[in-house]
Design a protein around this motif. Structure first.
Motif, PDB file in Angstrom:
ATOM      1  N   LYS A 148      20.184  17.697  55.882  1.00 36.84           N
ATOM      2  CA  LYS A 148      19.395  18.925  55.994  1.00 36.84           C
ATOM      3  C   LYS A 148      19.415  19.708  54.688  1.00 36.84           C
ATOM      4  O   LYS A 148      18.366  20.129  54.173  1.00 36.84           O
ATOM      5  CB  LYS A 148      19.912  19.789  57.141  1.00 36.84           C
ATOM      6  N   ASP A 149      20.605  19.886  54.123  1.00 37.82           N
ATOM      7  CA  ASP A 149      20.725  20.618  52.864  1.00 37.82           C
ATOM      8  C   ASP A 149      20.088  19.859  51.710  1.00 37.82           C
ATOM      9  O   ASP A 149      19.486  20.460  50.809  1.00 37.82           O
ATOM     10  CB  ASP A 149      22.194  20.893  52.546  1.00 37.82           C
ATOM     11  N   THR A 150      20.191  18.532  51.745  1.00 37.34           N
ATOM     12  CA  THR A 150      19.606  17.725  50.673  1.00 37.34           C
ATOM     13  C   THR A 150      18.093  17.798  50.697  1.00 37.34           C
ATOM     14  O   THR A 150      17.449  17.916  49.648  1.00 37.34           O
ATOM     15  CB  THR A 150      20.065  16.261  50.798  1.00 37.34           C
ATOM     16  N   VAL A 151      17.515  17.736  51.886  1.00 34.51           N
ATOM     17  CA  VAL A 151      16.053  17.863  52.001  1.00 34.51           C
ATOM     18  C   VAL A 151      15.593  19.211  51.462  1.00 34.51           C
ATOM     19  O   VAL A 151      14.597  19.310  50.739  1.00 34.51           O
ATOM     20  CB  VAL A 151      15.603  17.681  53.462  1.00 34.51           C
ATOM     21  N   ALA A 152      16.331  20.266  51.784  1.00 32.99           N
ATOM     22  CA  ALA A 152      15.967  21.604  51.306  1.00 32.99           C
ATOM     23  C   ALA A 152      16.030  21.666  49.780  1.00 32.99           C
ATOM     24  O   ALA A 152      15.143  22.266  49.128  1.00 32.99           O
ATOM     25  CB  ALA A 152      16.899  22.648  51.922  1.00 32.99           C
ATOM     26  N   ALA A 153      17.048  21.048  49.185  1.00 34.58           N
ATOM     27  CA  ALA A 153      17.168  21.047  47.733  1.00 34.58           C
ATOM     28  C   ALA A 153      16.035  20.273  47.078  1.00 34.58           C
ATOM     29  O   ALA A 153      15.484  20.670  46.052  1.00 34.58           O
ATOM     30  CB  ALA A 153      18.510  20.457  47.330  1.00 34.58           C
ATOM     31  N   ILE A 154      15.636  19.165  47.693  1.00 34.41           N
ATOM     32  CA  ILE A 154      14.515  18.367  47.156  1.00 34.41           C
ATOM     33  C   ILE A 154      13.210  19.131  47.301  1.00 34.41           C
ATOM     34  O   ILE A 154      12.384  19.152  46.377  1.00 34.41           O
ATOM     35  CB  ILE A 154      14.458  17.004  47.846  1.00 34.41           C
ATOM     36  N   ASP A 155      13.011  19.766  48.430  1.00 36.74           N
ATOM     37  CA  ASP A 155      11.802  20.589  48.617  1.00 36.74           C
ATOM     38  C   ASP A 155      11.716  21.657  47.538  1.00 36.74           C
ATOM     39  O   ASP A 155      10.635  21.907  46.959  1.00 36.74           O
ATOM     40  CB  ASP A 155      11.817  21.249  49.994  1.00 36.74           C
ATOM     41  N   GLN A 156      12.817  22.304  47.258  1.00 40.00           N
ATOM     42  CA  GLN A 156      12.851  23.353  46.254  1.00 40.00           C
ATOM     43  C   GLN A 156      12.544  22.783  44.855  1.00 40.00           C
ATOM     44  O   GLN A 156      11.800  23.382  44.082  1.00 40.00           O
ATOM     45  CB  GLN A 156      14.207  24.056  46.259  1.00 40.00           C
ATOM     46  N   MET A 157      13.103  21.627  44.574  1.00 40.36           N
ATOM     47  CA  MET A 157      12.863  20.986  43.283  1.00 40.36           C
ATOM     48  C   MET A 157      11.394  20.623  43.120  1.00 40.36           C
ATOM     49  O   MET A 157      10.762  20.884  42.091  1.00 40.36           O
ATOM     50  CB  MET A 157      13.740  19.745  43.140  1.00 40.36           C
ATOM     51  N   LEU A 158      10.806  20.029  44.154  1.00 38.97           N
ATOM     52  CA  LEU A 158       9.401  19.636  44.079  1.00 38.97           C
ATOM     53  C   LEU A 158       8.478  20.826  43.958  1.00 38.97           C
ATOM     54  O   LEU A 158       7.460  20.789  43.249  1.00 38.97           O
ATOM     55  CB  LEU A 158       9.029  18.809  45.327  1.00 38.97           C
ATOM     56  N   ALA A 159       8.833  21.922  44.615  1.00 38.38           N
ATOM     57  CA  ALA A 159       8.006  23.128  44.551  1.00 38.38           C
ATOM     58  C   ALA A 159       8.004  23.749  43.163  1.00 38.38           C
ATOM     59  O   ALA A 159       7.069  24.463  42.787  1.00 38.38           O
ATOM     60  CB  ALA A 159       8.486  24.146  45.578  1.00 38.38           C
ATOM     61  N   SER A 160       9.043  23.466  42.394  1.00 39.40           N
ATOM     62  CA  SER A 160       9.142  24.060  41.063  1.00 39.40           C
ATOM     63  C   SER A 160       8.396  23.269  39.989  1.00 39.40           C
ATOM     64  O   SER A 160       8.263  23.731  38.854  1.00 39.40           O
ATOM     65  CB  SER A 160      10.623  24.185  40.658  1.00 39.40           C
ATOM     66  N   LEU A 161       7.916  22.082  40.336  1.00 41.76           N
ATOM     67  CA  LEU A 161       7.246  21.235  39.325  1.00 41.76           C
ATOM     68  C   LEU A 161       5.830  21.746  39.031  1.00 41.76           C
ATOM     69  O   LEU A 161       5.160  22.290  39.891  1.00 41.76           O
ATOM     70  CB  LEU A 161       7.188  19.786  39.820  1.00 41.76           C
TER      71      LEU A 161
END
Length: 352
Positions: free
Chosen positions: A339-352
């Motif tokens: 759950k936390d990993t998905v949230a971190a990836i979502d945040q990373m992708l949103a910043s691109l």
């Protein structure tokens, strides 16, 4: 592999609302019902496992295709209507943790002695909560009309700017489980240390043309050359190759590929327990697993399975050499933190 309660936290929400089988699917006298994913998986289970078992024992096994066998097991908890079903290793761990599965002694499933213990779904007290029928692996699929297999000899090649707009990628739920895990291994870490893997994932994401929403879309992107490459499943590439799409190849980079084990489990309180144990033990044997490989490219887990020359030619090696190039992570740890990993990836992708 043994998991504690704290090691897995997701999966319980997948239970389906259907609590009983339609009457047309109810087991006939003496017949076993096996829940399977549909399409090619169901065909594999009929051809490699169920039909030969019935021929050898006289006991009928019916393969029932459902979207999610785990959901059926959870919905029918306390009143199981299937005798067995297929799942991913993480799904098996979650069901074991939640007390949904029947357990067996190694003496009841002796064929498991020929499968490396690190691939066992095992309770803390040493009982088997399922058997291991086969593996797939997660490598890099390459359209050789668009790129060379040598262009992806390392997972790190995916972040090379030369591939801008030419790569495909899956959704964050799978990026968190598969891509990040093997990219972290390539970066010198592992599932416990994913900082380097996250940087590689970000580099790959910058090169992505399209994020696929389904396996069918990924197949199409590769087959049509819409992308030059993407991380993908060995059995999907196998199916493309068997269908004549020989210009799509699966690459195991120098850092290895991610091993994806599957499990077959029985619901807690299953009827005809002795008969079910015999069926599970059969599945764990070398011969049916060899047939599964020939039909759909699943790698046998049983160490006694032998790859004939045509299979070795397709794989480029025998089973032992292939397994040596595959990385088996701590799936329980990955599930716990997903759950936390998905949230971190979502945040990373949103910043691109």
């Amino acid at each position: 592999m043994t998991f504690t309660r704290r090691q897995t936290l997701f999966g319980a929400a997948g239970a389906a609302a259907v609590l009983s089988l339609p009457s047309r699917l109810m087991a006939q006298s003496g017949e076993l019902l096996h829940a399977s994913w549909g399409g090619g998986v169901g065909d594999t289970w009929t051809g490699a496992f169920a039909a030969p078992y019935t021929k050898e024992t006289g006991i009928g096994v019916r393969i029932v295709e459902v979207p999610n066998p785990e959901a059926q097991f959870r919905a029918q908890a306390g009143n199981p209507q299937y005798h067995s079903g297929i799942g991913t290793f993480v799904q098996g761990v979650n069901m074991m943790r939640d007390g949904v599965l029947e357990t067996f002694s190694i003496d009841e499933l002796p064929n498991m002695r020929n499968i490396d213990e690190k691939y066992w779904l095992k309770t803390e007290d040493g009982r088997l909560a399922g058997i291991t029928p086969y593996f797939a692996y997660y490598g890099i699929a390459v359209n050789t009309n668009e790129a060379s297999v040598d262009d992806f000899s390392s997972w790190k090649n995916l972040e090379d700017a030369k591939w801008a707009g030419r790569l495909g990628m899956t959704r964050p739920i799978y990026l968190s489980t598969y891509d990040l895990t093997i990219l972290s291994k390539a970066a010198g870490g592992d599932e416990y240390d994913t900082a380097g893997g996250m940087k590689l994932l970000e580099g790959m994401a910058r090169n992505v043309l399209n994020v696929a929403t389904s396996l069918a879309q990924q197949n199409t992107m590769l087959e049509r050359g819409e992308v030059a490459a993407m991380p993908f499943y060995s059995v999907r590439v196998w199916s493309l190759n068997e269908a004549g799409v020989d210009y799509v190849r699966i690459v195991i980079p120098e850092e290895g590929a991610l091993l994806l084990p599957y499990v077959v489990v029985a619901p807690k309180g299953v009827a005809d327990r002795e008969k079910v144990a015999n069926w599970l033990n059969y599945i764990a044997g070398a011969a049916p697993q060899e047939r599964g490989m020939a039909i759909s490219g699943y790698i046998p887990a049983n160490n006694d399975a032998v790859a004939p020359e045509d299979i070795k030619a397709k794989l480029g090696m025998d089973y032992a050499a292939l397994k040596a190039r595959l990385y088996q992570p701590d799936w329980g740890y990955i599930a716990e933190h997903q759950k936390d990993t998905v949230a971190a990836i979502d945040q990373m992708l949103a910043s691109l």
